[in-house]
Design an enzyme around this catalytic site. Structure first.
Site, PDB file in Angstrom:
ATOM      1  N   ASP A   7     -18.238  -5.751   9.270  1.00  0.00           N
ATOM      2  CA  ASP A   7     -16.908  -5.190   9.512  1.00  0.00           C
ATOM      3  C   ASP A   7     -16.214  -5.091   8.161  1.00  0.00           C
ATOM      4  O   ASP A   7     -16.657  -5.680   7.173  1.00  0.00           O
ATOM      5  CB  ASP A   7     -16.115  -6.108  10.469  1.00  0.00           C
ATOM      6  CG  ASP A   7     -14.710  -5.576  10.732  1.00  0.00           C
ATOM      7  OD1 ASP A   7     -14.573  -4.344  10.902  1.00  0.00           O
ATOM      8  OD2 ASP A   7     -13.746  -6.357  10.743  1.00  0.00           O
ATOM      9  N   SER A   8     -15.109  -4.368   8.135  1.00  0.00           N
ATOM     10  CA  SER A   8     -14.321  -4.319   6.906  1.00  0.00           C
ATOM     11  C   SER A   8     -13.752  -5.703   6.585  1.00  0.00           C
ATOM     12  O   SER A   8     -13.512  -6.025   5.432  1.00  0.00           O
ATOM     13  CB  SER A   8     -13.170  -3.333   7.095  1.00  0.00           C
ATOM     14  OG  SER A   8     -12.435  -3.681   8.260  1.00  0.00           O
ATOM     15  N   TYR A  39     -10.342  -0.664   5.919  1.00  0.00           N
ATOM     16  CA  TYR A  39     -10.982   0.649   5.872  1.00  0.00           C
ATOM     17  C   TYR A  39     -10.072   1.728   6.487  1.00  0.00           C
ATOM     18  O   TYR A  39     -10.150   2.890   6.112  1.00  0.00           O
ATOM     19  CB  TYR A  39     -12.277   0.634   6.697  1.00  0.00           C
ATOM     20  CG  TYR A  39     -13.505  -0.006   6.055  1.00  0.00           C
ATOM     21  CD1 TYR A  39     -13.484  -0.510   4.761  1.00  0.00           C
ATOM     22  CD2 TYR A  39     -14.707  -0.069   6.772  1.00  0.00           C
ATOM     23  CE1 TYR A  39     -14.618  -1.091   4.209  1.00  0.00           C
ATOM     24  CE2 TYR A  39     -15.851  -0.631   6.216  1.00  0.00           C
ATOM     25  CZ  TYR A  39     -15.806  -1.142   4.939  1.00  0.00           C
ATOM     26  OH  TYR A  39     -16.939  -1.703   4.392  1.00  0.00           O
ATOM     27  N   CYS A  70     -17.183  -2.518  13.075  1.00  0.00           N
ATOM     28  CA  CYS A  70     -15.959  -1.823  12.693  1.00  0.00           C
ATOM     29  C   CYS A  70     -15.943  -0.404  13.272  1.00  0.00           C
ATOM     30  O   CYS A  70     -16.888   0.371  13.051  1.00  0.00           O
ATOM     31  CB  CYS A  70     -15.900  -1.771  11.169  1.00  0.00           C
ATOM     32  SG  CYS A  70     -14.459  -0.943  10.521  1.00  0.00           S
ATOM     33  N   THR A  72     -13.929   2.028  12.360  1.00  0.00           N
ATOM     34  CA  THR A  72     -13.769   3.001  11.280  1.00  0.00           C
ATOM     35  C   THR A  72     -15.116   3.252  10.596  1.00  0.00           C
ATOM     36  O   THR A  72     -15.486   4.396  10.321  1.00  0.00           O
ATOM     37  CB  THR A  72     -12.721   2.489  10.256  1.00  0.00           C
ATOM     38  OG1 THR A  72     -11.551   2.070  10.965  1.00  0.00           O
ATOM     39  CG2 THR A  72     -12.352   3.566   9.269  1.00  0.00           C
ATOM     40  N   GLU A 147      -3.387  -9.505  11.865  1.00  0.00           N
ATOM     41  CA  GLU A 147      -3.771 -10.281  10.684  1.00  0.00           C
ATOM     42  C   GLU A 147      -2.697 -11.276  10.292  1.00  0.00           C
ATOM     43  O   GLU A 147      -2.986 -12.273   9.640  1.00  0.00           O
ATOM     44  CB  GLU A 147      -4.156  -9.347   9.536  1.00  0.00           C
ATOM     45  CG  GLU A 147      -5.384  -8.573   9.947  1.00  0.00           C
ATOM     46  CD  GLU A 147      -6.292  -8.137   8.841  1.00  0.00           C
ATOM     47  OE1 GLU A 147      -5.838  -8.075   7.683  1.00  0.00           O
ATOM     48  OE2 GLU A 147      -7.461  -7.835   9.154  1.00  0.00           O
ATOM     49  N   CYS A 179     -10.612  -0.343  18.018  1.00  0.00           N
ATOM     50  CA  CYS A 179     -10.416  -1.040  16.747  1.00  0.00           C
ATOM     51  C   CYS A 179     -10.744  -2.508  16.980  1.00  0.00           C
ATOM     52  O   CYS A 179     -10.401  -3.060  18.035  1.00  0.00           O
ATOM     53  CB  CYS A 179      -8.972  -0.883  16.271  1.00  0.00           C
ATOM     54  SG  CYS A 179      -8.579  -1.841  14.785  1.00  0.00           S
ATOM     55  N   THR A 180     -11.376  -3.114  15.980  1.00  0.00           N
ATOM     56  CA  THR A 180     -11.794  -4.512  16.107  1.00  0.00           C
ATOM     57  C   THR A 180     -10.657  -5.450  16.507  1.00  0.00           C
ATOM     58  O   THR A 180     -10.869  -6.430  17.209  1.00  0.00           O
ATOM     59  CB  THR A 180     -12.329  -5.015  14.750  1.00  0.00           C
ATOM     60  OG1 THR A 180     -11.433  -4.574  13.719  1.00  0.00           O
ATOM     61  CG2 THR A 180     -13.735  -4.517  14.497  1.00  0.00           C
ATOM     62  N   HIS A 181      -9.450  -5.148  16.031  1.00  0.00           N
ATOM     63  CA  HIS A 181      -8.335  -6.081  16.212  1.00  0.00           C
ATOM     64  C   HIS A 181      -7.666  -5.990  17.584  1.00  0.00           C
ATOM     65  O   HIS A 181      -6.952  -6.896  17.981  1.00  0.00           O
ATOM     66  CB  HIS A 181      -7.257  -5.822  15.159  1.00  0.00           C
ATOM     67  CG  HIS A 181      -7.682  -6.145  13.759  1.00  0.00           C
ATOM     68  ND1 HIS A 181      -8.785  -5.565  13.160  1.00  0.00           N
ATOM     69  CD2 HIS A 181      -7.146  -6.986  12.838  1.00  0.00           C
ATOM     70  CE1 HIS A 181      -8.901  -6.029  11.931  1.00  0.00           C
ATOM     71  NE2 HIS A 181      -7.922  -6.898  11.706  1.00  0.00           N
TER      72      HIS A 181
HETATM   73  N1  DGL Z   1     -12.200  -2.971  11.426  1.00  0.00           N
HETATM   74  C1  DGL Z   1     -11.325  -1.820  11.477  1.00  0.00           C
HETATM   75  C2  DGL Z   1     -11.663  -0.985  12.719  1.00  0.00           C
HETATM   76  O1  DGL Z   1     -12.200  -1.464  13.699  1.00  0.00           O
HETATM   77  C3  DGL Z   1      -9.870  -2.215  11.477  1.00  0.00           C
HETATM   78  C4  DGL Z   1      -9.407  -2.850  10.189  1.00  0.00           C
HETATM   79  C5  DGL Z   1      -9.488  -1.922   8.991  1.00  0.00           C
HETATM   80  O2  DGL Z   1      -8.692  -0.948   8.903  1.00  0.00           O
HETATM   81  O3  DGL Z   1     -10.361  -2.157   8.157  1.00  0.00           O
HETATM   82  O4  DGL Z   1     -11.408   0.189  12.723  1.00  0.00           O
END
Ligand code: DGL
Length: 262
Positions: A7-8, A39, A70, A72, A147, A179-181
């Protein structure tokens, strides 16, 4: 052989968590590309280059398969990651889109994600061959909230209304958390969207795809010793403590490692 997850940053721990829940005997090698995180606001070509570098490294570590946690990164390398490597690569977009397609009754699906994910059109493309209408919305500030540990309260509620009210009035009956979050914001997102909207978590769906892969290829870990997980960060290791505790229920100690020419 471990499962390589990347992941990022630390958000991908939601995917690692879903994998640990569904496949508790597997070992995980997790890479957070924190040198380049986030990312989401970056040009998709840059995200692609970063992602391929991390995946090349994971392959060099002899992982059994790669999970691109991730969204993205998945959007950036969706088209070519599978051809590039001899080992299987799973990403988060197709599993979530498949689940949403089989869930929606009124053929209207919403998707939320980072700016890069939504602008790439990757989720929208996943529905091209269906009669489903996709309403997409970038919700960039959600990542910052998660975060900083904020997932409840008035500020996040107000932001959720700003992002989601339009989606709600477009009458989607299914919403992909792209999105992961976002799985950490399920409470506030469901509150704003209302009970009749089904939320699809790309993390959960990806873990199911991984289960399917390991089972059908007969590559489940057979050792009975406790699995040993490793967490690597290409940049700062901060964030692992807070989100590790929040997502995995335990503090995570990340090793710093430079990967490729950062
Ligand atoms: N991990 C990214 C996603 O799932 C979110 C965080 C980022 O912008 O890096 O898109």
């Amino acid at each position: 052989m471990a499962i390589g997850i990347f992941d990022s940053g630390v958000g991908g721990l939601t995917v690692a968590r879903a994998i640990m829940d569904q496949l508790p005997n597997e070992e995980i090698l997790y890479v957070a590309d924190s040198a380049h995180s986030p990312y989401g606001p970056k040009p998709i070509a840059d995200v692609r280059a970063y992602s391929l570098r991390i995946m090349d490294w994971l392959v060099s570590q002899d992982v059994s398969c790669i999970v691109i946690a991730c969204n993205t990164a998945s959007a950036a390398v969706l088209r070519d990651a599978r051809e590039r490597y001899a080992i299987p690569v799973i990403e988060v977009i197709q599993p979530a889109a498949r689940r949403a397609a089989s869930t929606t009754k009124n053929k209207r699906v919403g998707v939320i994600g980072t700016l890069a994910t939504i602008n790439s059109g990757a989720y929208q493309d996943a529905f091209l061959t269906t009669d489903i209408e996709v309403v997409a919305k970038a919700c960039p500030r959600f990542v910052d909230f998660v975060e900083s540990g904020i997932t409840t309260g008035n500020e996040i509620l107000q932001t959720a209304h700003e992002y989601l009210d339009e989606l709600k009035s477009s009458e989607v009956d299914t919403l992909i958390l792209g999105c992961t979050h976002y799985p950490l914001l399920t409470g506030v997102i469901q509150f704003v969207m209302g009970e009749n909207v089904t939320l699809v978590s790309s993390a959960e769906e990806t873990a199911k795809d991984l289960y399917h892969l390991l089972q059908t290829k007969q590559i489940l870990r057979t050792a009975t010793s406790k699995p040993h997980h490793r967490f690597i960060a290409t940049g700062p290791t901060t964030g692992f403590e807070l989100l590790g505790l929040r997502i995995l229920g335990t503090e995570v100690e990340a090793e710093h490692q430079i990967i490729g020419e950062q």
